[in-house]
Design an enzyme around this catalytic site. Structure first.
Site, PDB file in Angstrom:
ATOM      1  N   GLU A   1      19.279  37.495  11.226  1.00 16.01           N
ATOM      2  CA  GLU A   1      18.304  36.425  11.027  1.00 16.01           C
ATOM      3  C   GLU A   1      17.476  36.135  12.275  1.00 16.01           C
ATOM      4  O   GLU A   1      16.842  35.088  12.376  1.00 16.01           O
ATOM      5  CB  GLU A   1      19.019  35.169  10.524  1.00 16.01           C
ATOM      6  CG  GLU A   1      19.674  35.419   9.168  1.00 16.01           C
ATOM      7  CD  GLU A   1      20.379  34.206   8.607  1.00 16.01           C
ATOM      8  OE1 GLU A   1      20.413  33.159   9.294  1.00 16.01           O
ATOM      9  OE2 GLU A   1      20.890  34.300   7.483  1.00 16.01           O
TER      10      GLU A   1
ATOM     11  N   ASP B   1      26.433  26.579  10.939  1.00 16.26           N
ATOM     12  CA  ASP B   1      26.859  27.136   9.654  1.00 16.26           C
ATOM     13  C   ASP B   1      28.108  27.949   9.944  1.00 16.26           C
ATOM     14  O   ASP B   1      28.038  29.037  10.514  1.00 16.26           O
ATOM     15  CB  ASP B   1      25.772  28.015   9.035  1.00 16.26           C
ATOM     16  CG  ASP B   1      26.243  28.698   7.747  1.00 16.26           C
ATOM     17  OD1 ASP B   1      27.359  28.388   7.272  1.00 16.26           O
ATOM     18  OD2 ASP B   1      25.498  29.537   7.212  1.00 16.26           O
TER      19      ASP B   1
ATOM     20  N   GLU C   1      27.415  23.190   8.044  1.00 17.35           N
ATOM     21  CA  GLU C   1      27.344  23.837   6.728  1.00 17.35           C
ATOM     22  C   GLU C   1      28.609  24.647   6.471  1.00 17.35           C
ATOM     23  O   GLU C   1      29.104  25.330   7.367  1.00 17.35           O
ATOM     24  CB  GLU C   1      26.116  24.746   6.683  1.00 17.35           C
ATOM     25  CG  GLU C   1      25.937  25.518   5.393  1.00 17.35           C
ATOM     26  CD  GLU C   1      24.791  26.503   5.482  1.00 17.35           C
ATOM     27  OE1 GLU C   1      24.853  27.550   4.814  1.00 17.35           O
ATOM     28  OE2 GLU C   1      23.832  26.236   6.247  1.00 17.35           O
TER      29      GLU C   1
ATOM     30  N   ASP D   1      27.074  25.140   0.819  1.00 17.30           N
ATOM     31  CA  ASP D   1      26.366  26.368   0.434  1.00 17.30           C
ATOM     32  C   ASP D   1      27.231  27.148  -0.542  1.00 17.30           C
ATOM     33  O   ASP D   1      27.060  27.045  -1.755  1.00 17.30           O
ATOM     34  CB  ASP D   1      26.034  27.184   1.674  1.00 17.30           C
ATOM     35  CG  ASP D   1      25.405  28.541   1.349  1.00 17.30           C
ATOM     36  OD1 ASP D   1      24.943  28.729   0.198  1.00 17.30           O
ATOM     37  OD2 ASP D   1      25.375  29.416   2.229  1.00 17.30           O
TER      38      ASP D   1
ATOM     39  N   LYS E   1      19.370  27.745  -2.396  1.00 17.89           N
ATOM     40  CA  LYS E   1      19.015  29.164  -2.386  1.00 17.89           C
ATOM     41  C   LYS E   1      18.701  29.576  -3.822  1.00 17.89           C
ATOM     42  O   LYS E   1      19.618  29.718  -4.642  1.00 17.89           O
ATOM     43  CB  LYS E   1      20.171  30.008  -1.848  1.00 17.89           C
ATOM     44  CG  LYS E   1      20.497  29.787  -0.386  1.00 17.89           C
ATOM     45  CD  LYS E   1      21.741  30.588   0.010  1.00 17.89           C
ATOM     46  CE  LYS E   1      21.993  30.520   1.510  1.00 17.89           C
ATOM     47  NZ  LYS E   1      23.264  31.198   1.886  1.00 17.89           N
TER      48      LYS E   1
ATOM     49  N   LYS F   1      15.946  26.219   6.281  1.00 16.93           N
ATOM     50  CA  LYS F   1      16.619  27.234   7.099  1.00 16.93           C
ATOM     51  C   LYS F   1      15.951  28.565   6.826  1.00 16.93           C
ATOM     52  O   LYS F   1      15.985  29.047   5.699  1.00 16.93           O
ATOM     53  CB  LYS F   1      18.095  27.350   6.697  1.00 16.93           C
ATOM     54  CG  LYS F   1      19.046  26.454   7.410  1.00 16.93           C
ATOM     55  CD  LYS F   1      20.470  26.727   6.949  1.00 16.93           C
ATOM     56  CE  LYS F   1      20.892  28.155   7.238  1.00 16.93           C
ATOM     57  NZ  LYS F   1      22.322  28.400   6.883  1.00 16.93           N
TER      58      LYS F   1
END
EC number: 4.2.1.11
Length: 421
Positions: free
Chosen positions: A203, A240, A283, A310, A335, A386
């Site tokens: 990422e 996270d 998260e 999540d 998501k 994010k």
């Protein structure tokens, strides 16, 4: 106006794996496309991402999903109005016949759902965020920038998956992004000075080998100061953990620290970190199956830290509703590919917002140049997004789109520090 053609091809995502690109053409000649993302650490209750298996692309081909778009989905949608997103998505849900898109594949359905929304907006001559969100779409999201990668997003010794900065002390998105980029570059300089690897994770964050799960926070604090900003006032920290990936022998294995901890011990560890550092969001602090642990975490930190589900909620309204009833977490990661369509994503966001849960729009680790979620975050007034660091084109595509939107939305609002007041 009606849908005249629906098609798909196989393309590549940012990790070099195949994914689905869909195109929808309307009877007025309008044509729009969408590319579906893919996750690395996935919740087991997510909608099914249909892969081909076999040896081609090491089993990760998506030609079956492509064929489902070109045949069954196309046949079902041609002739329908593109302006009723709920009907489009319900038609595909009924065609699939399962709860998790186990037949057509969520990667097939979501791509079409996104492309239809884009085509409808373009046909009307309005931006996607305005088409999906109406006149009330005005909140520019505060970014959560993943600047140190660990866990399944990097090949390093760090257990926690993402260490993020949140530019909460600024008045607009553009200034926030500038400050975040400056912290990112100062972080690189610090890592180099300490002889750490500055290779990038999935990422766009750095992926150094560090001695503990606390050390990345300490280095980020140094980077914030070196960039000339105040930690806790202008820059906050978010984590996270992706704790479902750490489950081992009835506990949570922290390899970087050579220890296995219980749920209660892990919660106490988070409390200690939050007491020492300006951490505003955690998260997936516990496993998706550890609801007792989540209850304890919420009791200990829920009044002062954003606790984001999540893998816990997988953008699923039914699961979220159970969490709301049991007082689990206080925020949800959004998501779209976890649930499978634009309409179902919107349903989950509305449920969360009605019940006081914050919503964080999110990318996946396997991304593309598609910036749909930037518009979607504004459309739904999510307030947070994010989408990686300020490096790698598939990440900056979303930030660049948000910069464009901020310049378009006359009465736009950037919450910044108000997010956590």
């Amino acid at each position: 106006m009606f849908i005249d053609n629906v098609s798909a091809i196989e393309v590549m995502d940012s990790r070099g794996n195949p994914t689905v690109k869909t195109t929808v053409e309307l009877s007025d000649g309008t044509k729009e496309s969408a590319i579906v993302p893919s996750g690395a650490s996935t919740g087991k209750r997510e909608a099914l991402e249909l892969r081909d298996g076999g040896s081609r692309y090491m089993g990760k081909g998506v030609l079956k999903a492509v064929e489902n778009v070109n045949a069954q989905i196309s046949d079902a949608l041609i002739g329908l109005s593109p302006f009723n997103q709920a009907v489009i998505d319900a038609t595909m849900k009924e065609l699939d016949g399962t709860d998790n898109y186990g037949n057509l594949g969520a990667n097939a359905v979501l791509g079409v759902s996104m492309a239809v929304a884009r085509a409808a907006a373009k046909s009307l001559g309005i931006p996607l965020y305005r088409y999906l969100g109406g006149a009330n779409a005005m909140v520019i999201p505060t970014p959560m920038l993943n600047i140190i990668n660990g866990g399944s997003h990097a090949d390093n010794s760090v257990d926690f998956q993402e260490y993020m900065i949140m530019p909460v002390g600024f008045e607009d998105f553009a200034t926030s992004l500038q400050a975040s980029a400056e912290v990112y570059h100062n972080l690189k300089a610090i890592l180099k000075s300490k002889k750490h690897n500055t290779a990038l994770g999935d990422e766009g964050g750095f992926a150094p080998d560090l001695s503990s799960n606390e050390e990345p926070i300490q280095i980020i604090m140094q980077a914030i100061e070196k960039a000339g900003y105040k930690a806790g006032e202008q820059m906050a920290i978010a984590l996270d953990v992706a704790a479902s990936e750490l489950v081992s022998d009835g506990g949570y294995r922290l390899d970087s620290e050579n220890r296995t901890v219980t749920s209660a011990e892990l919660v106490d560890y988070y409390v200690d970190l939050c007491n020492k550092y300006p951490i505003v969001s955690i998260e997936d602090g516990l496993s998706e199956d550890d609801w007792d642990g989540w209850k304890l975490l919420t009791e200990k930190l829920g009044d002062r830290v954003q606790l984001v589900g999540d893998d816990l909620f997988v953008t699923n309204a039914t699961i979220l509703n159970e969490g709301i009833k049991k007082g689990i977490a206080n925020s949800i990661l959004i998501k779209p590919n976890q649930i499978g369509s634009v309409s179902e994503t919107m349903q989950t966001v509305r449920l969360a917002q009605r019940n006081g849960y914050k919503c964080v729009m999110s990318h996946r680790s396997g991304e593309s140049e598609d910036a749909f979620i930037a518009d979607f975050a504004v459309a739904l007034n999510c307030g947070e997004i994010k989408t990686g660091s300020t490096a790698r084109g598939e990440r900056t595509a979303k930030y660049n789109r948000l910069l464009e939107i901020e310049n378009e939305v006359v009465y736009g609002e950037y919450l910044g520090s108000e997010l956590f007041n």
